[in-house]
Write a protein that holds these residues in place. Structure first.
Motif, PDB file in Angstrom:
ATOM      1  N   ALA A  16      21.849  34.750  55.900  1.00  0.00           N
ATOM      2  CA  ALA A  16      22.424  33.486  56.357  1.00  0.00           C
ATOM      3  C   ALA A  16      23.645  33.087  55.541  1.00  0.00           C
ATOM      4  O   ALA A  16      24.497  32.330  56.019  1.00  0.00           O
ATOM      5  N   GLU A  17      23.732  33.610  54.320  1.00  0.00           N
ATOM      6  CA  GLU A  17      24.885  33.293  53.468  1.00  0.00           C
ATOM      7  C   GLU A  17      26.000  34.316  53.643  1.00  0.00           C
ATOM      8  O   GLU A  17      27.001  34.295  52.927  1.00  0.00           O
ATOM      9  N   GLY A  18      25.830  35.248  54.600  1.00  0.00           N
ATOM     10  CA  GLY A  18      26.882  36.215  54.880  1.00  0.00           C
ATOM     11  C   GLY A  18      26.842  37.453  54.029  1.00  0.00           C
ATOM     12  O   GLY A  18      27.845  38.162  53.914  1.00  0.00           O
ATOM     13  N   VAL A  19      25.684  37.746  53.411  1.00  0.00           N
ATOM     14  CA  VAL A  19      25.544  38.913  52.545  1.00  0.00           C
ATOM     15  C   VAL A  19      25.096  40.117  53.368  1.00  0.00           C
ATOM     16  O   VAL A  19      24.202  40.010  54.205  1.00  0.00           O
ATOM     17  N   THR A  80      31.017  47.457  46.947  1.00  0.00           N
ATOM     18  CA  THR A  80      31.532  46.935  48.222  1.00  0.00           C
ATOM     19  C   THR A  80      30.986  45.559  48.539  1.00  0.00           C
ATOM     20  O   THR A  80      31.410  44.931  49.519  1.00  0.00           O
ATOM     21  N   GLY A  81      30.016  45.091  47.759  1.00  0.00           N
ATOM     22  CA  GLY A  81      29.414  43.796  48.015  1.00  0.00           C
ATOM     23  C   GLY A  81      28.123  43.851  48.798  1.00  0.00           C
ATOM     24  O   GLY A  81      27.601  42.808  49.196  1.00  0.00           O
ATOM     25  N   ARG A  82      27.586  45.025  49.012  1.00  0.00           N
ATOM     26  CA  ARG A  82      26.304  45.150  49.718  1.00  0.00           C
ATOM     27  C   ARG A  82      25.153  44.986  48.724  1.00  0.00           C
ATOM     28  O   ARG A  82      25.195  45.533  47.622  1.00  0.00           O
ATOM     29  N   VAL A  83      24.139  44.231  49.138  1.00  0.00           N
ATOM     30  CA  VAL A  83      22.952  44.024  48.314  1.00  0.00           C
ATOM     31  C   VAL A  83      21.861  44.989  48.759  1.00  0.00           C
ATOM     32  O   VAL A  83      21.472  45.003  49.922  1.00  0.00           O
ATOM     33  N   HIS A  84      21.381  45.790  47.822  1.00  0.00           N
ATOM     34  CA  HIS A  84      20.321  46.761  48.082  1.00  0.00           C
ATOM     35  C   HIS A  84      19.015  46.179  47.544  1.00  0.00           C
ATOM     36  O   HIS A  84      18.826  46.089  46.323  1.00  0.00           O
ATOM     37  N   LEU A  85      18.121  45.759  48.426  1.00  0.00           N
ATOM     38  CA  LEU A  85      16.855  45.190  48.001  1.00  0.00           C
ATOM     39  C   LEU A  85      15.897  46.308  47.617  1.00  0.00           C
ATOM     40  O   LEU A  85      15.628  47.211  48.413  1.00  0.00           O
ATOM     41  N   ALA A 153      23.428  34.486  45.203  1.00  0.00           N
ATOM     42  CA  ALA A 153      22.871  33.386  44.411  1.00  0.00           C
ATOM     43  C   ALA A 153      22.837  32.096  45.221  1.00  0.00           C
ATOM     44  O   ALA A 153      21.848  31.351  45.190  1.00  0.00           O
ATOM     45  N   ALA A 154      23.905  31.825  45.968  1.00  0.00           N
ATOM     46  CA  ALA A 154      23.968  30.590  46.763  1.00  0.00           C
ATOM     47  C   ALA A 154      22.902  30.573  47.844  1.00  0.00           C
ATOM     48  O   ALA A 154      22.307  29.531  48.131  1.00  0.00           O
ATOM     49  N   THR A 212      29.712  31.491  56.276  1.00  0.00           N
ATOM     50  CA  THR A 212      29.515  32.909  56.512  1.00  0.00           C
ATOM     51  C   THR A 212      30.720  33.524  57.188  1.00  0.00           C
ATOM     52  O   THR A 212      31.415  32.867  57.968  1.00  0.00           O
ATOM     53  N   PRO A 213      31.010  34.797  56.913  1.00  0.00           N
ATOM     54  CA  PRO A 213      32.098  35.469  57.603  1.00  0.00           C
ATOM     55  C   PRO A 213      31.846  35.552  59.107  1.00  0.00           C
ATOM     56  O   PRO A 213      32.772  35.562  59.890  1.00  0.00           O
TER      57      PRO A 213
END
Length: 318
Positions: A16-19, A80-85, A153-154, A212-213
């Motif tokens: 939802a935050e555009g991640v 690149t800004g991708r979050v890997h859970l 974080a946001a 969000t983008p």
């Protein structure tokens, strides 16, 4: 203070935050909860990995090493800004830190006091993100990566109702730690600081709705569609050079439609025949899920298919 987000809530908060998010196999149940509780949670902690390369960094943070078992965080943020859970629950990321710092985070009080004690269990009270960086104060932080740190974080802060003061760096928690540090953009760029990250988090939280983008896609409603994994594997292994009716297996079309929606398969190949193009597309999906080498062979497996099913509203039968 808050009850830790469920795995689904965490994914929703980030998206939802555009991640951009990749869910790695097994992340929802990978944790250190047998060593102690996770929660109540009070904030988000940012680290750097002291490594390079996405695959190797994710593997290290997922598995840990002989003296520090994994997971070493909840998510790895690549260049690149991708979050890997990679984990959900207690993780070996924060270690013991300063109780005065924790009290300031709980009260959302700034500036933070100096960290000069190791009296409090941080693994219990913080979400942890490891961002890929050598940590040598020379390896640059790409703008996209810094933005992803702030957005991740946001997203968590927004969901818990926290402010930007609930976001801290490892260097602000545990004596002797320096992360995160380094120049932004280029080797001669401005220094990355937690104050800059918190300022960006505050900007994001200042809006009534997430910035969000692109609008986040709603979670698909269950469609009643079911894919039989064994039949799908058999169809994929046959690799038929076929088209039209009858289809090789109707469930293949469900998977192909999902791959097309992910941008991995041209729609003209979503025809119910799990041919070469679909095998290639599924291999790309497996790599997106964190697999590599022979594990990303384009033949569906349960974990990667379950992830695709959750995103596109179908069920998987064994």
């Amino acid at each position: 203070m808050g009850t830790p987000l469920t795995a689904d809530q965490l994914v929703s908060a980030l998206c939802a935050e555009g991640v951009s998010v990749t869910e790695h196999p097994g992340w929802r149940t990978r944790n250190r909860n047998h060593k102690g509780p996770w929660g109540p949670v009070h904030g988000v902690m940012v680290h750097h990995t002291v490594t390079s390369g996405t695959a190797s960094s994710v593997a290290l943070c997922r598995d840990g090493h002989a003296t520090l078992p994994g997971p070493l965080c909840h998510g790895v943020i690549d260049k690149t800004g991708r979050v890997h859970l990679i984990g959900h629950g207690r993780a070996n990321h924060a270690g013991a830190g300063d109780d005065d710092v924790l009290a300031a985070v709980v009260a959302e009080r700034s500036p933070l006091p100096g960290d000069n004690e190791t009296s409090t269990d941080g693994n219990r009270h913080f979400y942890g993100f490891e961002a890929i960086n050598l940590g040598d104060n020379e390896d640059p932080w790409p703008e996209a990566q810094v933005e992803a740190i702030a957005r991740a974080a946001a997203g968590i802060c927004r969901t818990h109702g926290w402010g930007a003061e609930s976001v801290i760096g490892h260097s602000e928690w545990q004596p002797g730690k320096v992360d995160p540090r380094g120049p932004i953009g280029t080797k001669n760029g401005p220094a990355l600081t937690m104050n800059k990250i918190r300022a960006r988090v505050a900007q994001l939280l200042d809006d009534d709705k997430p910035t969000t983008p692109a609008p986040a896609k709603p979670k698909p409603k269950p469609s009643g569609k079911v894919v039989d994994l064994s039949r799908l594997i058999a169809t994929a292994r046959r690799d038929p050079a076929a088209s039209g009716a009858p289809v090789s297996y109707a469930g293949a079309r469900i998977v192909e439609d999902a791959l097309a929606a992910e941008g991995l398969l041209a729609k003209k190949y979503a025809d119910g025949h799990f041919g070469t193009a679909t095998v290639t597309a599924y291999a790309k999906w497996q790599r997106r899920c964190g697999y590599s080498g022979g594990a990303a062979d384009g033949i569906p497996g349960r974990a990667s298919l379950d992830t695709l099913a959750r995103r596109h509203g179908f069920k998987v039968a064994a």
